[in-house]
Design an enzyme around this catalytic site. Structure first.
Site, PDB file in Angstrom:
ATOM      1  N   CYS A  38      98.705  65.291 105.464  1.00  0.00           N
ATOM      2  CA  CYS A  38      98.888  65.408 106.918  1.00  0.00           C
ATOM      3  C   CYS A  38      99.906  64.354 107.345  1.00  0.00           C
ATOM      4  O   CYS A  38      99.730  63.692 108.363  1.00  0.00           O
ATOM      5  CB  CYS A  38      97.566  65.285 107.661  1.00  0.00           C
ATOM      6  SG  CYS A  38      96.728  63.737 107.385  1.00  0.00           S
TER       7      CYS A  38
ATOM      8  N   ASP B 221      94.591  67.306  98.238  1.00  0.00           N
ATOM      9  CA  ASP B 221      94.865  67.040  99.659  1.00  0.00           C
ATOM     10  C   ASP B 221      94.912  65.514  99.754  1.00  0.00           C
ATOM     11  O   ASP B 221      93.918  64.851 100.030  1.00  0.00           O
ATOM     12  CB  ASP B 221      93.729  67.627 100.499  1.00  0.00           C
ATOM     13  CG  ASP B 221      94.012  67.592 101.988  1.00  0.00           C
ATOM     14  OD1 ASP B 221      95.198  67.644 102.363  1.00  0.00           O
ATOM     15  OD2 ASP B 221      93.058  67.505 102.774  1.00  0.00           O
TER      16      ASP B 221
ATOM     17  N   PRO C  68      86.425  65.029 104.560  1.00  0.00           N
ATOM     18  CA  PRO C  68      85.053  65.481 104.826  1.00  0.00           C
ATOM     19  C   PRO C  68      84.732  66.911 104.363  1.00  0.00           C
ATOM     20  O   PRO C  68      83.606  67.357 104.555  1.00  0.00           O
ATOM     21  CB  PRO C  68      84.955  65.387 106.348  1.00  0.00           C
ATOM     22  CG  PRO C  68      86.351  65.641 106.815  1.00  0.00           C
ATOM     23  CD  PRO C  68      87.256  65.042 105.773  1.00  0.00           C
ATOM     24  N   GLY C  69      85.693  67.644 103.803  1.00  0.00           N
ATOM     25  CA  GLY C  69      85.317  68.910 103.174  1.00  0.00           C
ATOM     26  C   GLY C  69      85.985  70.170 103.695  1.00  0.00           C
ATOM     27  O   GLY C  69      85.633  71.271 103.275  1.00  0.00           O
TER      28      GLY C  69
HETATM   29  C1  LIG Z   1      93.344  63.712 103.622  1.00  0.00           C
HETATM   30  S1  LIG Z   1      91.766  63.158 103.222  1.00  0.00           S
HETATM   31  C2  LIG Z   1      91.052  64.584 102.533  1.00  0.00           C
HETATM   32  C3  LIG Z   1      90.634  65.628 103.547  1.00  0.00           C
HETATM   33  C4  LIG Z   1      89.833  66.763 102.948  1.00  0.00           C
HETATM   34  N1  LIG Z   1      90.514  67.364 101.819  1.00  0.00           N
HETATM   35  C5  LIG Z   1      89.515  67.839 103.946  1.00  0.00           C
HETATM   36  O1  LIG Z   1      90.151  68.892 103.971  1.00  0.00           O
HETATM   37  O2  LIG Z   1      88.570  67.653 104.748  1.00  0.00           O
HETATM   38  C6  LIG Z   1      92.063  62.170 101.832  1.00  0.00           C
HETATM   39  C7  LIG Z   1      90.824  61.669 101.105  1.00  0.00           C
HETATM   40  O3  LIG Z   1      91.267  61.055  99.887  1.00  0.00           O
HETATM   41  C8  LIG Z   1      90.318  60.089  99.519  1.00  0.00           C
HETATM   42  N2  LIG Z   1      90.948  59.271  98.457  1.00  0.00           N
HETATM   43  C9  LIG Z   1      91.822  58.264  98.564  1.00  0.00           C
HETATM   44  N3  LIG Z   1      92.209  57.837  97.337  1.00  0.00           N
HETATM   45  C10 LIG Z   1      91.564  58.620  96.440  1.00  0.00           C
HETATM   46  C11 LIG Z   1      91.533  58.678  95.008  1.00  0.00           C
HETATM   47  N4  LIG Z   1      92.262  57.863  94.273  1.00  0.00           N
HETATM   48  N5  LIG Z   1      90.731  59.591  94.417  1.00  0.00           N
HETATM   49  C12 LIG Z   1      89.990  60.438  95.181  1.00  0.00           C
HETATM   50  N6  LIG Z   1      89.962  60.416  96.525  1.00  0.00           N
HETATM   51  C13 LIG Z   1      90.750  59.528  97.144  1.00  0.00           C
HETATM   52  C14 LIG Z   1      89.981  59.413 100.827  1.00  0.00           C
HETATM   53  O4  LIG Z   1      88.735  58.771 100.771  1.00  0.00           O
HETATM   54  C15 LIG Z   1      89.989  60.589 101.811  1.00  0.00           C
HETATM   55  O5  LIG Z   1      88.698  61.087 102.018  1.00  0.00           O
END
Ligand SMILES: C[S@@+](CC[C@H](N)C(=O)[O-])C[C@H]1O[C@@H](n2cnc3c(N)ncnc32)[C@H](O)[C@@H]1O
Length: 426
Positions: free
Chosen positions: A228, A175, A110-111
């Site tokens: 995480c 991330d 979510p950012g």
């Molecule tokens: C750990 S969360 C990111 C949290 C974010 N960086 C934060 O600090 O709020 C991982 C994210 O990776 C996305 N995701 C999964 N596979 C992906 C891909 N192949 N390319 C881009 N995003 C991806 C998911 O939808 C999810 O929102």
């Protein structure tokens, strides 16, 4: 294999027992302060029970029994971003600068990592991508509230377009999606759904994301990798994969503070464990690509899409992106008319841009601000500095709250409908 047995790859019996115990303790909450809107000193004065984050400048930790920051009007005004105390450490490792970095946050929703980086590096321009359109809606809301003018939000699978960005970015934030064991304390569902196959499946995805990140990174550029997850296979093993496959990648040694845990064999990155630090699980490592970073600075840029004008602090390549938001949603134009309709995002971005003087400003009392966010007009008979201006910038405690339109001695309510009547705390 059960979760705790799987950790024997890099943790000893005592460490696993400590981790087990700590997973039953209550979580602490955190927030990152937007100092474009409020100084640290002012914030502490207003919320004296809050504690300074020991490792993150402008980061704070609090007890949910003391403050309900989620419902406070300052949250809607973008004064802070609510962020888990361990995950806040990741972006802080990239520091602060006035450099015009071109940055990709590959998995941004979510950012959290993005917002801290964007505030710490206001001259940088960041593409905040995520593969999930649904999850990107919260990135849009967060970027809008915080008032960032340096973020493009995109919804792409970069494995299909990464060749177009060969050696383009100064920094890639990865991330990565992961099995999520670091969130066991916060989310029972993740705990119940965990299995080792999931770890292996994510480990493969993470390796693919490393491959495309390497391709897109400039010589001299940095890749910050985080998850995480507590699993070695999603953390140190991924960094080892990157270093073995790409000989131009080097690990950057990070100072290992008291409460960080570094695997003594690999010495790559570090973990945050809830038994060492009052936050959730997090792993982070930083790699650098050989070479000298060269900047190609660009100017600010406006773009028209449908009837809206958007503006960004510095132009960035977007040709192949599915754009959700291009910088600040600035104003709407009306066909065959000179009239413009200023957008909510624009009022929040005024502090980052130092553009306050463009509008007459009325600083509302608490009572008036409450009335306004409940969706009502405000009588301005007794106010004098409005003249004939159409748009008035309403502030509360000298921080933008919303625009209003002045007509018939009233401030006409144009607070976004979806934000009205949310029972905000003042
Ligand atoms: C750990 S969360 C990111 C949290 C974010 N960086 C934060 O600090 O709020 C991982 C994210 O990776 C996305 N995701 C999964 N596979 C992906 C891909 N192949 N390319 C881009 N995003 C991806 C998911 O939808 C999810 O929102």
């Amino acid at each position: 294999m059960d979760f705790f047995t799987s950790l024997e790859t890099y943790l000893n019996h005592d460490q696993i027992e400590l981790l087990k115990k700590s997973l039953n303790a209550k979580s602490k909450k955190g927030l990152f302060l937007n100092t474009f809107k409020m100084s640290k000193e002012e914030f502490i004065k207003l919320f004296p029970k809050i504690k300074q984050h020991p490792f993150v400048e402008n980061g704070f930790i609090y007890d949910i029994n003391d403050y309900d920051f989620n419902r406070h009007i300052f949250h809607e005004m973008g004064v802070y971003y609510l962020q888990e105390p361990s995950s806040m450490i990741v972006s802080s490792l990239l520091g602060k600068s006035q450099n015009q970095y071109k940055v990709l946050d590959l998995c941004s929703a979510p950012g959290g990592k993005l917002i801290q980086f964007a505030l710490n590096n206001p001259q940088s321009t960041i593409i905040a991508n995520d593969i999930s359109f649904t999850r990107l809606q919260s990135v849009v809301e967060n970027v809008e509230r915080i008032g960032l003018d340096n973020v493009v939000i995109s919804n792409n699978d970069f494995s299909k377009i990464y060749q177009k960005y060969h050696e383009y970015f100064d920094i890639v934030i990865l991330d990565a999606p992961c099995s999520g064991s670091g969130m066991f304390r916060k989310n029972e569902e993740i705990r119940n759904d965990w299995n080792f196959n999931k770890v292996i499946r994510y480990s493969n995805i993470q390796k693919q994301l490393i491959d495309i990140s390497h391709h897109m990174l400039k010589p001299g550029g940095k890749l910050i990798y985080s998850t995480c997850s507590f699993s070695f296979e999603e953390n140190e093993e991924i960094v080892l994969y990157a270093l073995n496959k790409y000989t131009d990648f080097k690990n950057i040694d990070i100072e290992i503070k008291d409460k960080f845990y570094q695997d003594y064999k690999t010495k790559l990155g570090f973990h945050m464990f809830p038994y060492l630090f009052d936050g959730e699980g997090q792993y982070v490592a930083i790699l650098i690509k050989d070479g000298n970073l060269c900047f190609n600075n660009t100017n600010s840029h406006e773009m028209k899409y449908q009837d809206y004008i958007y503006k960004i602090n510095h132009k960035i390549k977007i040709d192949d992106l599915n754009i959700i938001r291009y910088g600040v949603k600035y104003k709407k134009t009306i066909k065959n008319s000179k009239e413009v309709i200023y957008q909510y995002h624009y009022c929040h971005s005024l502090q980052m841009n130092n553009d306050f003087s463009l509008f007459p400003v009325i600083d509302l009392s608490m009572k008036q601000a409450r009335t306004y966010v409940e969706g009502q007009n405000i009588d301005i008979n007794h106010l004098t500095n409005v003249n004939n201006a159409k748009y008035i910038l309403l502030t509360y405690q000298n921080i933008p709250l919303s625009f209003a339109k002045s007509a018939n001695n009233q401030l006409k309510n144009i607070f976004p409908k979806y934000l009205k009547n949310k029972n905000y705390i003042f």
